[in-house]
Write a protein that holds these residues in place. Structure first.
Motif, PDB file in Angstrom:
ATOM      1  N   ALA A 161      23.695   6.890  25.595  1.00 23.36           N
ATOM      2  CA  ALA A 161      24.601   6.037  24.820  1.00 23.36           C
ATOM      3  C   ALA A 161      24.748   6.561  23.393  1.00 23.36           C
ATOM      4  CB  ALA A 161      24.079   4.605  24.819  1.00 23.36           C
ATOM      5  N   ALA A 162      23.636   6.978  22.804  1.00 20.22           N
ATOM      6  CA  ALA A 162      23.684   7.482  21.431  1.00 20.22           C
ATOM      7  C   ALA A 162      24.539   8.738  21.327  1.00 20.22           C
ATOM      8  CB  ALA A 162      22.272   7.751  20.923  1.00 20.22           C
ATOM      9  N   ARG A 163      24.377   9.664  22.259  1.00 21.75           N
ATOM     10  CA  ARG A 163      25.140  10.915  22.139  1.00 21.75           C
ATOM     11  C   ARG A 163      26.588  10.743  22.583  1.00 21.75           C
ATOM     12  NH1 ARG A 163      23.281  15.633  26.384  1.00 21.75           N
ATOM     13  NH2 ARG A 163      24.263  14.772  28.251  1.00 21.75           N
ATOM     14  N   ALA A 164      26.901   9.625  23.277  1.00 21.62           N
ATOM     15  CA  ALA A 164      28.284   9.349  23.649  1.00 21.62           C
ATOM     16  C   ALA A 164      29.064   8.696  22.516  1.00 21.62           C
ATOM     17  CB  ALA A 164      28.334   8.451  24.884  1.00 21.62           C
ATOM     18  N   GLY A 165      28.395   8.409  21.398  1.00 23.61           N
ATOM     19  CA  GLY A 165      29.084   7.879  20.233  1.00 23.61           C
ATOM     20  C   GLY A 165      29.081   6.376  20.115  1.00 23.61           C
ATOM     21  N   ALA A 166      28.144   5.695  20.760  1.00 24.34           N
ATOM     22  CA  ALA A 166      28.042   4.249  20.595  1.00 24.34           C
ATOM     23  C   ALA A 166      27.805   3.913  19.127  1.00 24.34           C
ATOM     24  CB  ALA A 166      26.905   3.689  21.445  1.00 24.34           C
ATOM     25  N   ALA A 167      28.454   2.867  18.654  1.00 28.54           N
ATOM     26  CA  ALA A 167      28.281   2.472  17.252  1.00 28.54           C
ATOM     27  C   ALA A 167      26.880   1.950  17.008  1.00 28.54           C
ATOM     28  CB  ALA A 167      29.313   1.410  16.885  1.00 28.54           C
ATOM     29  N   SER A 168      26.314   1.284  17.999  1.00 31.47           N
ATOM     30  CA  SER A 168      24.940   0.785  17.887  1.00 31.47           C
ATOM     31  C   SER A 168      24.318   0.793  19.268  1.00 31.47           C
ATOM     32  CB  SER A 168      24.902  -0.627  17.291  1.00 31.47           C
ATOM     33  OG  SER A 168      25.577  -1.543  18.138  1.00 31.47           O
ATOM     34  N   VAL A 169      23.015   1.065  19.301  1.00 29.72           N
ATOM     35  CA  VAL A 169      22.262   1.054  20.550  1.00 29.72           C
ATOM     36  C   VAL A 169      21.024   0.189  20.327  1.00 29.72           C
ATOM     37  CG1 VAL A 169      21.130   2.396  22.354  1.00 29.72           C
ATOM     38  CG2 VAL A 169      23.056   3.399  21.082  1.00 29.72           C
ATOM     39  N   ARG A 181       9.210   4.355  18.843  1.00 36.89           N
ATOM     40  CA  ARG A 181       9.443   5.525  19.703  1.00 36.89           C
ATOM     41  C   ARG A 181      10.880   5.540  20.213  1.00 36.89           C
ATOM     42  NH1 ARG A 181       4.579   6.451  23.902  1.00 36.89           N
ATOM     43  NH2 ARG A 181       5.709   8.423  24.114  1.00 36.89           N
ATOM     44  N   LEU A 182      11.411   4.355  20.528  1.00 37.30           N
ATOM     45  CA  LEU A 182      12.795   4.290  21.001  1.00 37.30           C
ATOM     46  C   LEU A 182      13.787   4.614  19.888  1.00 37.30           C
ATOM     47  CD1 LEU A 182      12.361   1.154  23.254  1.00 37.30           C
ATOM     48  CD2 LEU A 182      13.057   3.426  24.049  1.00 37.30           C
ATOM     49  N   ARG A 183      13.455   4.265  18.659  1.00 37.00           N
ATOM     50  CA  ARG A 183      14.314   4.669  17.540  1.00 37.00           C
ATOM     51  C   ARG A 183      14.375   6.185  17.428  1.00 37.00           C
ATOM     52  NH1 ARG A 183      15.919   0.712  13.910  1.00 37.00           N
ATOM     53  NH2 ARG A 183      14.857  -1.314  14.082  1.00 37.00           N
ATOM     54  N   GLU A 184      13.267   6.849  17.684  1.00 38.96           N
ATOM     55  CA  GLU A 184      13.263   8.313  17.630  1.00 38.96           C
ATOM     56  C   GLU A 184      14.173   8.924  18.694  1.00 38.96           C
ATOM     57  OE1 GLU A 184       9.221   9.446  18.141  1.00 38.96           O
ATOM     58  OE2 GLU A 184       8.578   8.748  16.155  1.00 38.96           O
ATOM     59  N   LEU A 185      14.428   8.154  19.748  1.00 38.36           N
ATOM     60  CA  LEU A 185      15.264   8.635  20.847  1.00 38.36           C
ATOM     61  C   LEU A 185      16.726   8.236  20.699  1.00 38.36           C
ATOM     62  CD1 LEU A 185      12.749   7.794  23.700  1.00 38.36           C
ATOM     63  CD2 LEU A 185      13.459  10.091  23.018  1.00 38.36           C
ATOM     64  N   GLY A 186      17.039   7.450  19.654  1.00 42.13           N
ATOM     65  CA  GLY A 186      18.438   7.104  19.411  1.00 42.13           C
ATOM     66  C   GLY A 186      18.737   5.634  19.249  1.00 42.13           C
ATOM     67  N   ALA A 187      17.758   4.750  19.454  1.00 47.06           N
ATOM     68  CA  ALA A 187      18.000   3.322  19.265  1.00 47.06           C
ATOM     69  C   ALA A 187      18.231   3.016  17.786  1.00 47.06           C
ATOM     70  CB  ALA A 187      16.821   2.510  19.787  1.00 47.06           C
TER      71      ALA A 187
END
Length: 318
Positions: A161-169, A181-187
């Motif tokens: 979702a993060a690399r697809a350009g979601a405004a927020s995850v 840890r999830l923030r490090e992955l894009g949350a």
């Protein structure tokens, strides 16, 4: 050969190491010498006895995905598979063993640089996340919630979702440490399991690995035209009247869908898995292995899953 079978449905202690005859590939099948077997949600449901509709019986060997080397092929299968390192879906099970069978169309070659443990951590989970997000209508600029993000499906969904350009995850997580840890992955924001916390109050797309009794409250948080896609039921079945939450959101045109890889053509599953394997080798997707354990420790692996201790995926090694 050595394998782990369900001797008694219910608790993980119902699993036991047994000896089975070495399998032989039938027409259209390959035989894989297993290097790694993923321990997933489907396997947990099988051990609990929650897959009665699949006709599973005591003596069933769990393990729906494996990675290893092709040792033999059945009639009609290209002999060049022999000796190749592959990832494979095994169907309803059979992966908790030294050798496993898979249909040829469910086999994907592994690229150099990807470990067997990484393959079974990303393979099925990454495909579920990919098709789940697509069914949820993910688009650039969308607000996304991944519910139950600490498992391998959720971790893949966060990254995709993060690399697809979601405004927020946004994610739900059971602890601050997991949230970090999830923030490090894009949350971008972390909520507790109930959905409370700092972050968006409404979502365009929800990928739900959990289901369970709280599902209606997340349906209520969909934005107009939002969609919740259930990709797992690790939290149990939702309330029988959860459809009333959909009717309550009628004026917002919200919708609910489910996603099982069983409904995705094998060629499509394989294409997505192969692409994600290549992404992992390039460092564009991370495979998060919680722990690698010997096959004989399957009880410990399932006990950790049942206790909610796993971040990523547990991998069994014969």
């Amino acid at each position: 050969m050595k394998a782990v079978a369900i001797q008694r449905f219910g608790a993980p202690e119902g699993l036991a190491v047994i000896d089975l005859p070495e399998p032989r590939p039938a027409q259209g099948q390959v035989l894989v010498c297993v290097e790694a077997a993923g321990v997933g949600g489907l396997d947990a449901l099988a051990v609990r006895g929650d897959l009665a509709g699949y006709g599973l019986r005591e003596g069933h060997v769990p393990g729906s995905e494996v990675a290893g080397t092709v040792a033999a092929v059945g009639q009609g299968v290209d002999a060049s598979w022999v000796g190749r390192r592959v990832w494979a879906l095994t169907g309803r099970g059979g992966g908790y063993a030294e050798q496993a069978l898979a249909a040829e169309e469910e086999v994907v070659p592994l690229p150099p640089g990807l470990s067997a443990a990484g393959a079974v951590t990303l393979g099925g989970s990454g495909a579920v996340a990919h098709f789940g997000l697509a069914r949820a209508g993910l688009a650039p600029g969308a607000s996304v919630l991944v519910r139950g993000a600490s498992g391998s499906i959720g971790i893949a969904a966060v990254q995709l979702a993060a690399r697809a350009g979601a405004a927020s995850v946004a994610v739900t997580a059971s602890s601050a440490e997991r949230g970090a840890r999830l923030r490090e992955l894009g949350a971008t924001s972390v909520l507790d399991r109930s959905g409370a916390g700092e972050g968006p109050t409404g979502f365009d797309a929800v990928v739900d690995v959990v289901a369970g009794p709280d599902l209606p409250s997340f349906l209520a948080r969909l934005n107009p035209n939002g969609r919740l896609v259930a990709v797992g039921i690790v939290g149990g079945m939702p309330p029988t009247d959860f459809g009333s939450a959909l009717i309550s959101g009628f004026l917002k045109s919200v919708s609910y869908a489910s996603l099982s890889l069983d409904t995705v053509p094998a060629a499509e599953r394989g294409r997505v898995a192969a692409g994600q394997f290549a992404d992992a080798v390039r460092g564009e997707l991370r495979t998060v292995v919680h722990e690698e354990m010997p096959l004989e420790q399957a009880v410990r692996a399932h006990t950790a899953m049942a206790a909610g201790e796993v971040f990523g995926r547990v991998v069994l090694r014969p």
